[in-house]
Design an enzyme around this catalytic site. Sequence first.
Site, short mmCIF file in Angstrom:
data_model
loop_
_atom_site.label_atom_id
_atom_site.label_comp_id
_atom_site.label_asym_id
_atom_site.label_seq_id
_atom_site.Cartn_x
_atom_site.Cartn_y
_atom_site.Cartn_z
N HIS A 25 0.85 -1.19 0.00
CA HIS A 25 0.00 0.00 0.00
C HIS A 25 0.88 1.24 0.00
O HIS A 25 1.24 1.77 1.05
CB HIS A 25 -0.93 -0.04 1.22
CG HIS A 25 -1.96 1.04 1.26
ND1 HIS A 25 -3.13 0.93 1.98
CD2 HIS A 25 -2.02 2.26 0.67
CE1 HIS A 25 -3.85 2.02 1.84
NE2 HIS A 25 -3.18 2.86 1.06
N HIS A 27 1.11 4.80 -2.48
CA HIS A 27 0.69 5.61 -3.64
C HIS A 27 1.95 6.29 -4.15
O HIS A 27 2.56 7.07 -3.41
CB HIS A 27 -0.32 6.67 -3.22
CG HIS A 27 -1.56 6.08 -2.61
ND1 HIS A 27 -2.70 5.84 -3.33
CD2 HIS A 27 -1.81 5.66 -1.34
CE1 HIS A 27 -3.61 5.31 -2.53
NE2 HIS A 27 -3.10 5.18 -1.31
N HIS A 204 -9.61 0.78 -1.21
CA HIS A 204 -9.57 1.44 0.09
C HIS A 204 -10.98 1.34 0.69
O HIS A 204 -11.97 1.66 0.02
CB HIS A 204 -9.22 2.92 -0.05
CG HIS A 204 -7.78 3.21 -0.30
ND1 HIS A 204 -7.05 2.61 -1.30
CD2 HIS A 204 -6.92 4.05 0.33
CE1 HIS A 204 -5.82 3.07 -1.28
NE2 HIS A 204 -5.69 3.95 -0.29
N GLU A 207 -11.14 3.30 6.02
CA GLU A 207 -10.07 4.21 6.48
C GLU A 207 -10.74 5.25 7.39
O GLU A 207 -10.50 5.28 8.59
CB GLU A 207 -9.37 4.86 5.29
CG GLU A 207 -8.26 5.85 5.69
CD GLU A 207 -7.63 6.55 4.50
OE1 GLU A 207 -8.18 6.50 3.38
OE2 GLU A 207 -6.55 7.19 4.71
N ASP A 285 1.69 4.06 2.74
CA ASP A 285 0.62 4.88 2.14
C ASP A 285 1.19 6.04 1.32
O ASP A 285 1.32 5.92 0.10
CB ASP A 285 -0.34 5.37 3.23
CG ASP A 285 -1.74 5.70 2.71
OD1 ASP A 285 -2.01 5.45 1.52
OD2 ASP A 285 -2.57 6.18 3.51
N ASP A 286 1.54 7.14 1.97
CA ASP A 286 2.07 8.33 1.28
C ASP A 286 3.27 8.85 2.09
O ASP A 286 3.17 9.86 2.79
CB ASP A 286 0.98 9.41 1.21
CG ASP A 286 -0.23 8.93 0.45
OD1 ASP A 286 -0.16 8.84 -0.79
OD2 ASP A 286 -1.24 8.59 1.10
N1 ADE Z 1 -4.76 8.59 -2.02
C1 ADE Z 1 -3.53 8.70 -1.51
N2 ADE Z 1 -3.51 8.36 -0.21
C2 ADE Z 1 -4.78 8.02 0.11
C3 ADE Z 1 -5.42 7.57 1.28
N3 ADE Z 1 -4.75 7.41 2.43
N4 ADE Z 1 -6.74 7.34 1.24
C4 ADE Z 1 -7.41 7.51 0.12
N5 ADE Z 1 -6.87 7.92 -1.02
C5 ADE Z 1 -5.56 8.18 -1.03
ZN ZN Z 2 -3.88 4.69 0.50
#
Ligand code: ADE
Ligand code: ZN
Length: 344
Positions: A25, A27, A204, A207, A285-286
């Site tokens: 996971h 992005h 997703h 969350e 994630d990011d």
């Molecule tokens: N796009 C990038 N990060 C995300 C996240 N945590 N939840 C939903 N969309 C995303």
């Molecule tokens: Zn994500």
Amino acid sequence: MNAVPDVPMERLPALLAAMPKAELHIHIEGSLEPELIFALAQRNGVALPYTDVEELRRAYAFTNLQSFLDIYYAGASVLLQPQDFYDMAWAYLQRAAADHVVRAEIFFDPQTHTARGVAMETVIDGLSRACRDARQLGVDAELILCFLRHLSEEEAFATLEQALPFRDRFIGVGLDSSELGHPPEKFTRVFDACRRHGLHLVAHAGEEGPPAYVWSALDVLKVERIDHGVQSTKDPALMKRLAQDGIPLTVCPLSNLKLCVFPQLEQHNLRELLDAGLVATVNSDDPAYFGGYMNANFLQTFAATGLDAHHAYRLARNSFEGSFAEPAARRRYVERLDAAFAAA
Ligand code: ADE
Ligand code: ZN
């Protein structure tokens, strides 16, 4: 491995860092560090509404998912040429290799780019070349195309159509962006079509959104993995279903902290998910926005919640077993994991 050795707590951080792991996971646009945003803005003549890296970093004070997404989409506006996508992915893959990630299944958001006039081919060309070159780093990297759920079903279908000429360069599809108000069932027909193309399916769900979205991701979209899924602990019947069917959850602790899903890392429910027998994994994630790549997620979460070596082994093993790698490759990854624990 039959019995995970007891590892003294002082040796746990080194083991967490060195153990082989899969990231399921990430992005890729969320790996764009402020320094690279500014370098690409200059290379491409794109004006940014921030004067420097420090001012941009100061804007990374998020209150929820949407407050992050607004800045995340703005950051991606500097990506125009295949080389830009390559450079972004290569930077991530180097960071991943340093964290002993041996397999990465990487999300990308083509609609963020095609909406600005960047061709699908430009995006996929740069990203897939970086994934191919990652073998030099010892990382097996694959791409998963995500549909933006705040956009329409029609736009998702158009995106799928644009991507199909490059079908051999991505292994699956996902669903991301603003969760609340955009339930999985909005994309039922798109996911049906993707399934007919033999693509892996993930989404997703849970969350920020309710357990009902996890149920519909499973039962309506028929996904193989749930991204995040941390809200599932609110629904005992859902927890039972996830455990019984061995559905992997790609949990992202530092993301959850930064987007205020949990007020403190100490309150994260990763242990509860593992204790309930779920196939939970740890992911970043990011990472450029949330303050840490894979090993930072492992180290900070273990320090905050008191997880031990048995949990570490389970999480790394889950990451391989929950991956879309071929069975032979998965077995090789698990052998390397066992060797790392045997030597610990
Ligand atoms: N796009 C990038 N990060 C995300 C996240 N945590 N939840 C939903 N969309 C995303
Ligand atoms: Zn994500």
